[in-house]
Design an enzyme around this catalytic site. Sequence first.
Site, PDB file in Angstrom:
ATOM      1  N   THR A 162     -61.889 -23.520 -31.183  1.00 58.61           N
ATOM      2  CA  THR A 162     -61.709 -24.657 -30.298  1.00 58.61           C
ATOM      3  C   THR A 162     -61.506 -24.041 -28.918  1.00 58.61           C
ATOM      4  O   THR A 162     -61.327 -22.841 -28.808  1.00 58.61           O
ATOM      5  CB  THR A 162     -60.472 -25.433 -30.795  1.00 58.61           C
ATOM      6  OG1 THR A 162     -60.773 -25.904 -32.104  1.00 58.61           O
ATOM      7  CG2 THR A 162     -60.076 -26.583 -29.913  1.00 58.61           C
TER       8      THR A 162
ATOM      9  N   GLY B   6     -56.846 -22.870 -31.905  1.00 58.14           N
ATOM     10  CA  GLY B   6     -56.076 -22.178 -32.946  1.00 58.14           C
ATOM     11  C   GLY B   6     -55.888 -22.975 -34.223  1.00 58.14           C
ATOM     12  O   GLY B   6     -54.985 -22.667 -35.000  1.00 58.14           O
TER      13      GLY B   6
ATOM     14  N   ASP C 279     -61.955 -31.879 -41.234  1.00 56.35           N
ATOM     15  CA  ASP C 279     -60.566 -32.179 -40.847  1.00 56.35           C
ATOM     16  C   ASP C 279     -60.031 -33.435 -41.541  1.00 56.35           C
ATOM     17  O   ASP C 279     -58.838 -33.727 -41.462  1.00 56.35           O
ATOM     18  CB  ASP C 279     -60.444 -32.324 -39.323  1.00 56.35           C
ATOM     19  CG  ASP C 279     -60.317 -30.965 -38.638  1.00 56.35           C
ATOM     20  OD1 ASP C 279     -60.158 -29.950 -39.347  1.00 56.35           O
ATOM     21  OD2 ASP C 279     -60.368 -30.913 -37.402  1.00 56.35           O
TER      22      ASP C 279
ATOM     23  N   SER D 229     -56.578 -34.414 -36.159  1.00 59.48           N
ATOM     24  CA  SER D 229     -56.726 -33.161 -35.408  1.00 59.48           C
ATOM     25  C   SER D 229     -55.349 -32.567 -35.113  1.00 59.48           C
ATOM     26  O   SER D 229     -54.332 -33.248 -35.218  1.00 59.48           O
ATOM     27  CB  SER D 229     -57.441 -33.463 -34.090  1.00 59.48           C
ATOM     28  OG  SER D 229     -57.447 -32.331 -33.249  1.00 59.48           O
TER      29      SER D 229
HETATM   30  N1  GLY Z   1     -60.828 -28.913 -35.692  1.00 59.98           N
HETATM   31  C1  GLY Z   1     -59.506 -28.533 -35.404  1.00 59.98           C
HETATM   32  C2  GLY Z   1     -58.655 -29.652 -34.930  1.00 59.98           C
HETATM   33  O1  GLY Z   1     -59.166 -30.636 -34.439  1.00 59.98           O
HETATM   34  O2  GLY Z   1     -57.455 -29.583 -35.052  1.00 59.98           O
END
Ligand code: GLY
Length: 574
Positions: free
Chosen positions: A385, A477, A427, A456
């Site tokens: 990310t 992270g 997710d 998320s």
């Molecule tokens: N894909 C990682 C998050 O959105 O936390």
Amino acid sequence: MSSVAASLRAGAITLLLLSPALAQQDIYSRMDRIHPVYAPHGMVASQERLATEVGVDILKAGGNAVDAAVAVGFALAVTLPQAGNLGGGGFMLVHDAASGDTAAIDYRETAPAAATRDMYLDTDGNADPNLSRFTPLAIGVPGTVAGLALALERYGTMPLADVLAPAIRLAEDGFEVTAELSQSLKRSQERLSQWPSTAAIFYKPDGATYEPGETLMQPDLAASLGAIAMEGPAAFYEGDIAEAIAAEMERSGGLITRDDLSAYKAIVREPVAGTYRGYDIRSMPPPSSGGTHIVQILNILEGFDVAELGAGSAAAIHLMAEAMKRAYADRSAFLGDSDFVEVPLAGLTSKAYAASLRGGIDADRATPSETIAPGTSLAHESDQTTHFSVIDANGNAVSNTYTLNFGYGMGLVAEGTGILLNNEMDDFSAKPGVPNAYGLIGGEANAIEAGKRPLSSMSPTIVLKDGKVFLVAGSPGGSRIITTTLQIIMNVIDHGMNVAEASVAPRIHHQWLPDELRVEEGLSPDTIRLLEEKGHVIALKSTMGSTQSILRRDDGALFGASDPRRATSLTAGH
Ligand code: GLY
């Protein structure tokens, strides 16, 4: 020792040499400490040098923080293909200095209309991680173009075409491949090369990878960006790009249709609000869990004298870990897309609830996670990310975190568009109680439903002091985003670190399950022993996060720092 590890150790040593009183004296710029980047007018911190320069140029040309942030967001889609994106989604917090308001823009991906609760279960009813991570069924309806365009329309001052121009140039003319990108593309070659449309862009015709210093050109991506510049977000959601994405889905077996794309909406939400030792916290509400749990953990820790215990002390780390595991246990049960499920936000972020959780913390002993709530976990992790922060001369600020989920997302470029597509559907809870790629366990609240946004951890955050921006923070992270962002806030507020020291200091993380306290290199063996004596299982892991933080002094002077954990980052200003 790696240079990052050396840097972390240097940070730890510098901090140890500071008395608490000295540390509190000047959190901005003392030159006898690891010092941050200074600028008087405006600043951009991002994970990629060229994108930061694009943002600073926009600020210099008179653009505001949102103009610069949108330009950075589009530029990163070209220069940081691991995480910058058009085919993913994210969250942006915008603070408007004139009104004092902070808005949260939610441009998270949505589940396509054909998505169903059990779509990732095999014939025995078990969750199949391959389906939710590595097949086109993993792709959610992208939100980035809608989100960036909405931010610009509401809060920016410049035309969309102007903020897109630098990204178009970088895609058309190409840019020099860094050592980091070259290595990353080598590492991902097998996964990316299974898709001819992706291989044709990121690898040479003979399959060779781009070496550092060579030029990577992305003409299809330049054409897509150009279409968005001319037609606005409709080019992506209704025009030729939508048609190409829908065609790619049909060809490769994904679910997204033209109707899914035309139905996509970015949403302006109220940020999660909290306080910590006299500062106001604004962060991302559901469908992110980030803001909720940052506020919850800070509320728990506010009842302890963390500053007195000292940065990096076993006593402070123990309390932080205990607070973290209680928050992550709640995450697994209560958090999901609040447009679909009831999230008890007020309760989770209340001081009273935090006090009750605090009452269960033993200052001397770790509480075993299984006595907080049951579950299991996986070791696999990925954290591609990316976060960027911007503040302009008027004190407007943007905190933005966006993602494709894994590095390069699904790894699939929609043929003819140059656009990498996400694998964000992982997710969701493929099956309540079964962990996702970050080892995070979700419940019914995060079950798959058509049109719903997957939960998320992304936590773009703005800390205010007396109603004005004080700190802009956030990080990539995966599951560690929440705790990494938390530690930037605590390092500044509790430990009087300047923003560079706060970025360098070794990090810790506990996410309830697995019941282990992750630590970076840089904690002393004595500290680790003391934590083990309290009952913690210590897991020494690779570095966590890539923070991009800016601190604003009352007089408007800006002090920023990019995390030394990523080689290509740059904080710069004017
Ligand atoms: N894909 C990682 C998050 O959105 O936390």
